[in-house]
Design an enzyme around this catalytic site. Structure first.
Site, PDB file in Angstrom:
ATOM      1  N   GLU A  52      -3.851  18.705 -31.776  1.00 62.11           N
ATOM      2  CA  GLU A  52      -4.677  17.517 -31.963  1.00 62.11           C
ATOM      3  C   GLU A  52      -3.805  16.306 -31.669  1.00 62.11           C
ATOM      4  O   GLU A  52      -2.583  16.377 -31.763  1.00 62.11           O
ATOM      5  CB  GLU A  52      -5.166  17.448 -33.412  1.00 62.11           C
ATOM      6  CG  GLU A  52      -4.174  16.870 -34.428  1.00 62.11           C
ATOM      7  CD  GLU A  52      -2.894  17.686 -34.623  1.00 62.11           C
ATOM      8  OE1 GLU A  52      -2.928  18.901 -34.379  1.00 62.11           O
ATOM      9  OE2 GLU A  52      -1.868  17.093 -35.023  1.00 62.11           O
TER      10      GLU A  52
ATOM     11  N   LYS B 183       8.656  13.177 -32.236  1.00 61.03           N
ATOM     12  CA  LYS B 183       7.683  14.282 -32.233  1.00 61.03           C
ATOM     13  C   LYS B 183       8.160  15.498 -31.428  1.00 61.03           C
ATOM     14  O   LYS B 183       7.833  16.626 -31.750  1.00 61.03           O
ATOM     15  CB  LYS B 183       6.342  13.796 -31.692  1.00 61.03           C
ATOM     16  CG  LYS B 183       5.686  12.802 -32.656  1.00 61.03           C
ATOM     17  CD  LYS B 183       4.202  12.932 -32.686  1.00 61.03           C
ATOM     18  CE  LYS B 183       3.609  12.146 -33.837  1.00 61.03           C
ATOM     19  NZ  LYS B 183       3.810  10.682 -33.701  1.00 61.03           N
TER      20      LYS B 183
ATOM     21  N   SER C 271      11.754   5.687 -35.366  1.00 52.94           N
ATOM     22  CA  SER C 271      11.012   6.897 -34.987  1.00 52.94           C
ATOM     23  C   SER C 271      10.578   6.944 -33.526  1.00 52.94           C
ATOM     24  O   SER C 271      10.430   8.022 -32.964  1.00 52.94           O
ATOM     25  CB  SER C 271       9.795   7.060 -35.891  1.00 52.94           C
ATOM     26  OG  SER C 271       8.973   5.916 -35.842  1.00 52.94           O
TER      27      SER C 271
HETATM   28  C1  LIG Z   1       3.430   9.797 -34.732  1.00 50.50           C
HETATM   29  C2  LIG Z   1       4.420   8.748 -35.003  1.00 50.50           C
HETATM   30  C3  LIG Z   1       4.714   8.333 -36.327  1.00 50.50           C
HETATM   31  C4  LIG Z   1       3.984   8.837 -37.534  1.00 50.50           C
HETATM   32  O1  LIG Z   1       4.057  10.204 -37.750  1.00 50.50           O
HETATM   33  P1  LIG Z   1       4.919  10.840 -38.926  1.00 50.50           P
HETATM   34  O2  LIG Z   1       4.492  12.264 -38.931  1.00 50.50           O
HETATM   35  O3  LIG Z   1       4.575  10.114 -40.190  1.00 50.50           O
HETATM   36  O4  LIG Z   1       6.338  10.680 -38.581  1.00 50.50           O
HETATM   37  C5  LIG Z   1       5.720   7.403 -36.518  1.00 50.50           C
HETATM   38  N1  LIG Z   1       6.381   6.860 -35.482  1.00 50.50           N
HETATM   39  C6  LIG Z   1       6.117   7.210 -34.202  1.00 50.50           C
HETATM   40  C7  LIG Z   1       6.888   6.568 -33.108  1.00 50.50           C
HETATM   41  C8  LIG Z   1       5.131   8.161 -33.917  1.00 50.50           C
HETATM   42  O5  LIG Z   1       4.880   8.505 -32.651  1.00 50.50           O
END
Ligand SMILES: *Cc1c(COP(=O)(O)O)cnc(C)c1O
Length: 403
Positions: free
Chosen positions: A116, A94, A383
């Site tokens: 948000e 993020k 992610s």
């Molecule tokens: C917020 C988040 C997601 C989901 O958000 P996307 O916009 O779909 O990428 C996925 N993995 C993690 C670790 C997150 O913090």
């Protein structure tokens, strides 16, 4: 199969029929101003150099591409590789987007930032860059989520941001987003709204994609340089879709690479308790754009469910809706339980605690291992890290159910 046109979104912010702007008249000029400012930085070398410097020294990029050797052996299918977004500052992808958007806000002369947040990860990433760049910060968060995500709320406050509880509706992410939009409508001159995923009215899906593209750009560069061939597949979890579009985008033209997006199947996609928007939804308007949406039996936007707060959203970015219809990306889903089991396996065999969101992508590879040869390489977008999920992980280990 249609390949992706470079021109998307078009001038009206459409990906095919999806996307666009379904917003009050009062913010149309602000969205136009934002579109213009974003186009200007695309031509601005100094901006690009500044962004690259922050990504390197503040975020910690480039992130490694890592061979999960013991996990691969245990799963018994293709080679599994991780693109390590969990190693970024604040523990997820993020921050790539919040650093980009706050630099844009600075260029536009905005003094106040709003955002948000659901699980708190985007709120944390936003509060972090506001502290770093010295801008006022207000984070809208559902009252229910504030209770569920205490540690992130405390971190956001420690970083000097204000957390505003939202008590309308289900008191979760959907309502927090509506409230942030309302604030923006009222304070549009002074305020920059940092949206956390590839959703919202044009130009947000474009802006978020472009700031997250660094994930796929690095991955393509590294595989081209060091690998005998491109990966057989790239797998990413899909909430709003920002980490997925970020790693997919530069591979859209590499048609021999399969692209797989994995949604939250919750208790199962027939249970009514899931967030599998692309699998079970139909097009509709939410938060300023047209995209797939899941509805309940009464035809209302569904209150979704996922074990992972970051996938718990009833909509999805409009570009993913387009890519689903075009067939270039395959969208699938795994259940809470399958995701949790993959999380445990990754901990034990790799010494990495992945986020519960991320575990959905790992679980997909596990389930589909027989589709691939042993020599095939699959890249999972890792992610984020799972430290934030410890309270939920503990309830799973104790055998109690999450609601
Ligand atoms: C917020 C988040 C997601 C989901 O958000 P996307 O916009 O779909 O990428 C996925 N993995 C993690 C670790 C997150 O913090």
């Amino acid at each position: 199969m249609a390949t992706h046109s470079k021109a998307l979104p078009d001038k009206r912010g459409r990906f095919g029929t999806y996307g666009g702007r379904y917003v009050p008249e009062t913010i149309v000029s602000a969205l136009d101003e934002l579109t213009e400012a974003f186009a200007a930085i695309g031509r601005d070398r100094a901006f690009k150099a500044e962004l690259a410097a922050h990504l390197k020294s503040f975020v910690g990029r480039p992130t490694p591409l890592y061979f999960a050797e013991r996990l691969s052996q245990r799963v018994g299918g293709p080679e599994i590789w991780f693109k390590r977004e969990d190693l970024n500052h604040t523990g997820a992808h993020k921050i790539n987007n919040t650093v980009g958007q706050i630099l844009l806000a600075q260029r536009m002369g905005k003094k106040r930032i709003i955002a948000e947040t659901g699980a708190g990860q985007h709120g944390l990433a936003t509060a972090t860059v506001c502290a770093r760049f010295g801008l006022d910060c207000v984070i809208y968060m559902g009252a229910e989520d504030i209770e569920r995500q205490r540690p992130n709320v405390e971190k956001i406050r420690l970083l000097g941001a204000e957390v505003r509880p939202v008590r309308s509706g289900s008191q979760t992410l959907k309502d927090a987003t509506s409230e942030a939009m309302r604030d923006w409508v009222t304070n549009v001159r002074s305020t920059f709204y940092i949206i956390g995923s590839a959703v919202g009215p044009h130009p947000y899906p474009l802006i978020v994609r472009e700031f997250q593209r660094v994930i796929g750009r690095e991955t393509l560069h590294e595989t081209r340089r060091d690998w005998p061939a491109l990966p057989a597949a790239i797998v990413a979890c899909v909430g709003g879709g920002s980490n997925a579009i970020g790693i997919f985008y530069d591979f859209l033209k590499e048609t021999e690479v399969e692209l797989i997006g994995v949604e939250a199947g919750g208790h199962g996609v027939s249970s009514g308790a899931h967030a599998a928007t692309l699998a079970k939804g139909k097009p509709g308007v939410l938060h300023g754009s047209l995209s797939y949406l899941v509805y309940d039996r009464d035809g209302q936007v569904m209150l979704p469910h996922s074990i992972s707060a970051g996938l718990d959203y009833p909509g999805v970015g409009p570009e993913h809706s387009y890519l689903k219809d075009s067939g270039r990306v395959e969208y699938s889903h795994v259940t809470d339980r399958e995701a949790y089991r993959s999380l445990e396996l990754t901990c034990r065999f790799e010494g990495i605690i992945p986020a519960l969101e991320t575990a959905h992508a790992i679980a997909w590879v596990q389930k589909n291992r027989t589709r691939y040869q042993a020599a095939d390489r699959i890249i999972v977008c890792l992610s984020g890290r799972g430290d934030k999920d410890m309270p939920i992980i503990l309830t799973q280990r104790d055998g109690t159910k999450t609601s």
